[in-house]
Design an enzyme around this catalytic site. Structure first.
Site, PDB file in Angstrom:
ATOM      1  N   THR A 165       5.077   3.719 -26.779  1.00 21.87           N
ATOM      2  CA  THR A 165       4.267   2.953 -27.737  1.00 21.87           C
ATOM      3  C   THR A 165       3.750   3.891 -28.826  1.00 21.87           C
ATOM      4  OG1 THR A 165       3.675   1.332 -26.073  1.00 21.87           O
ATOM      5  CG2 THR A 165       2.214   1.482 -27.985  1.00 21.87           C
ATOM      6  N   HIS A 288       1.204  -4.806 -31.889  1.00 21.23           N
ATOM      7  CA  HIS A 288       0.339  -4.700 -30.713  1.00 21.23           C
ATOM      8  C   HIS A 288      -0.420  -6.024 -30.491  1.00 21.23           C
ATOM      9  CE1 HIS A 288      -0.699  -1.111 -28.170  1.00 21.23           C
ATOM     10  NE2 HIS A 288      -1.585  -1.957 -27.683  1.00 21.23           N
TER      11      HIS A 288
HETATM   12  C1  LIG Z   1      -4.839  -7.283 -23.196  1.00 21.87           C
HETATM   13  C2  LIG Z   1      -3.692  -6.538 -23.800  1.00 21.87           C
HETATM   14  C3  LIG Z   1      -3.431  -5.243 -23.397  1.00 21.87           C
HETATM   15  C4  LIG Z   1      -2.345  -4.556 -23.934  1.00 21.87           C
HETATM   16  N1  LIG Z   1      -2.051  -3.306 -23.469  1.00 21.87           N
HETATM   17  C5  LIG Z   1      -0.955  -2.675 -23.933  1.00 21.87           C
HETATM   18  C6  LIG Z   1      -0.569  -1.428 -23.372  1.00 21.87           C
HETATM   19  O1  LIG Z   1      -1.180  -0.915 -22.454  1.00 21.87           O
HETATM   20  N2  LIG Z   1       0.531  -0.818 -23.908  1.00 21.87           N
HETATM   21  C7  LIG Z   1       1.247  -1.371 -24.936  1.00 21.87           C
HETATM   22  O2  LIG Z   1       2.234  -0.786 -25.383  1.00 21.87           O
HETATM   23  N3  LIG Z   1       0.916  -2.569 -25.438  1.00 21.87           N
HETATM   24  C8  LIG Z   1      -0.156  -3.226 -24.960  1.00 21.87           C
HETATM   25  N4  LIG Z   1      -0.469  -4.452 -25.457  1.00 21.87           N
HETATM   26  C9  LIG Z   1       0.377  -5.082 -26.485  1.00 21.87           C
HETATM   27  C10 LIG Z   1       1.471  -5.912 -25.821  1.00 21.87           C
HETATM   28  O3  LIG Z   1       2.387  -5.087 -25.157  1.00 21.87           O
HETATM   29  C11 LIG Z   1       2.233  -6.766 -26.847  1.00 21.87           C
HETATM   30  O4  LIG Z   1       2.639  -5.946 -27.909  1.00 21.87           O
HETATM   31  C12 LIG Z   1       1.403  -7.922 -27.384  1.00 21.87           C
HETATM   32  O5  LIG Z   1       0.591  -8.469 -26.375  1.00 21.87           O
HETATM   33  C13 LIG Z   1       2.329  -9.010 -27.925  1.00 21.87           C
HETATM   34  O6  LIG Z   1       1.627 -10.072 -28.455  1.00 21.87           O
HETATM   35  P1  LIG Z   1       1.279 -11.411 -27.645  1.00 21.87           P
HETATM   36  O7  LIG Z   1       0.129 -11.053 -26.729  1.00 21.87           O
HETATM   37  O8  LIG Z   1       0.897 -12.358 -28.708  1.00 21.87           O
HETATM   38  O9  LIG Z   1       2.508 -11.805 -26.844  1.00 21.87           O
HETATM   39  C14 LIG Z   1      -1.552  -5.172 -24.923  1.00 21.87           C
HETATM   40  C15 LIG Z   1      -1.812  -6.475 -25.316  1.00 21.87           C
HETATM   41  C16 LIG Z   1      -2.866  -7.168 -24.762  1.00 21.87           C
HETATM   42  C17 LIG Z   1      -3.110  -8.599 -25.183  1.00 21.87           C
END
Ligand SMILES: Cc1cc2nc3c(=O)[nH]c(=O)nc-3n(C[C@H](O)[C@H](O)[C@H](O)COP(=O)(O)O)c2cc1C
Length: 397
Positions: A165, A288
């Site tokens: 990431t 993200h």
């Molecule tokens: C609560 C939460 C925690 C997340 N934690 C991470 C993480 O630890 N690592 C990462 O690469 N992306 C993280 N993301 C981003 C997600 O991998 C992803 O890019 C994003 O949720 C996509 O959008 P959506 O929630 O609308 O499907 C997180 C997203 C959310 C909502």
């Protein structure tokens, strides 16, 4: 459809937004807001959903669509349908051992689960509880030794894909978390309010708070000193995540990772070309989930140009705002090979555990099936811009 308390659920959840509503009811407010929220005014977060909704499918009828094929291959892995569970940090606070529950559901559905660096369940636990090891998402910390150790652990359990990431060089402000005193040093009053929020959800306290050991970061036990609260964790992230990482560091990652390598967090075609030059196997078009820089474009808006910029030199995945299988079909038509879902599974696991994630995945698959049939397609390989009424979303509005 929007839900409000005077619009209660009926008997069974049907959509991803129904799981959101279930999660809202079950989770302490501070946790629901953490999963649900985005950065700053949440414009980008809303645009991810809104711009996808504005993309129109073209209905094409009277084709023989009696066979409709969704199976595909992503980064050398077979997928039953083009969906991947995105890495979600601290997911294990949404439900007991949530990463394991979600990974099991994904495995049964035939799609990959991506284990976040900042998961509650360790990558070893997830791998032990499933047959196929999860993909592993890596954040690079200032002490590169941690990252090297994490890559070694992921490799040891057999993770086939590393998802690096790259959009967290600095952390976007999440106002909901601030209002819920999830960062910094909360006052005694804020701590009391947070405690009240927790105890007013006794079911969560029993199942997750007491039963799920949610405050150990399975992949970071050595790294996070006294990972005893989300606010301590946030401080640790701010202090430890390495903002000096550059494209040159891909070579360092390659020294320690010999499987497939994907970078997650590309939103610009120039960066996409740099990813090609860096020799990664794939990229995820991502902002993200609107949790980092607000006012950047939605991913569905960024996707077509990025897909055109890289052609077939690497595999393009995408995430952000996917709330149904129709959204997945739109993303594929605009050039993605598969779509990741983040909040969708966090809400589903919070609302109904492993069964919820299984059902959520099954409904995505069913939606894709219908969308294929009614756009006159017999397989996802046939999806391109001709499946859409207009080639791009908001560019001409
Ligand atoms: C609560 C939460 C925690 C997340 N934690 C991470 C993480 O630890 N690592 C990462 O690469 N992306 C993280 N993301 C981003 C997600 O991998 C992803 O890019 C994003 O949720 C996509 O959008 P959506 O929630 O609308 O499907 C997180 C997203 C959310 C909502």
């Amino acid at each position: 459809m929007r839900y409000s308390p005077d619009r209660p659920l009926n008997l069974a959840p049907a959509t991803i937004l129904d799981y959101r509503e279930l999660a809202r009811r079950r989770l302490p407010r501070q946790l629901f807001d953490y999963y649900d929220g985005g950065a700053y005014e949440e414009r980008t977060m809303r645009a991810n959903v809104g711009d996808l909704a504005d993309v129109l499918l073209r209905q094409i009828v009277l084709r023989d669509v009696s066979v409709r094929e969704q199976a595909t291959e992503v980064l050398g892995q077979p997928l039953a349908f083009p969906v991947v569970l995105a890495p979600v940090g601290l997911a294990g606070m949404a439900a007991k051992r949530a990463e394991v529950q979600a990974a099991r559901a994904a495995e049964r559905a035939g799609v990959p689960f991506i284990e976040s660096t900042v998961s509650i369940c360790a990558v070893e636990e997830v791998a032990r509880e499933t047959t196929h090891a999860p993909w592993f998402q890596l954040y690079v910390m200032r002490d590169r030794g941690y990252a090297e150790d994490l890559m070694a652990r992921a490799r040891a359990v057999g993770s086939p894909v590393l998802v690096l990431t790259i959009d967290l060089a600095v952390v976007g402000a999440r106002h909901r978390d601030v209002r819920n005193a999830m960062g910094g040093r909360p006052s005694r009053w804020a701590k009391l309010r947070r405690g009240l929020d927790l105890v007013s959800h006794p079911r969560w306290v029993r199942d997750v708070g007491l039963g799920g050991k949610p405050l150990t970061f399975g992949n970071l036990e050595q790294a996070v000193p006294g990972a005893s609260s989300p606010s301590a964790f946030r401080e640790w992230v701010d202090a430890q995540f390495d903002p000096s990482v550059t494209w040159e560091d891909i070579a360092w990652v390659r020294e320690h990772w010999h499987g497939k390598l994907v970078v997650k967090g590309v939103l610009d075609p120039e960066d996409a070309r740099r990813a090609v030059d860096a020799g990664v196997d794939g990229l995820v078009v991502s902002n993200h989930g609107g949790r980092q820089l607000d006012s950047v474009p939605s991913t569905v808006r960024a996707l077509p140009e990025i897909a055109a910029a890289v052609g077939d030199e690497l595999e393009v995945l995408v995430d952000g705002g996917v709330r149904s299988g129709l959204d997945v079909v739109k993303m594929l038509a605009l050039g993605a090979r598969a779509a990741l879902v983040g909040r969708a599974w966090a809400w589903a696991v919070a609302g109904a555990g492993e069964a919820g994630v299984r059902h959520m995945l099954a409904s995505l698959r069913a939606d894709i099936d219908v969308a294929l049939g009614l756009t006159g397609r017999t397989s996802i390989a046939e999806l391109d811009e001709s499946a859409l009424l207009r080639p791009t979303t908001t560019a001409d509005t």
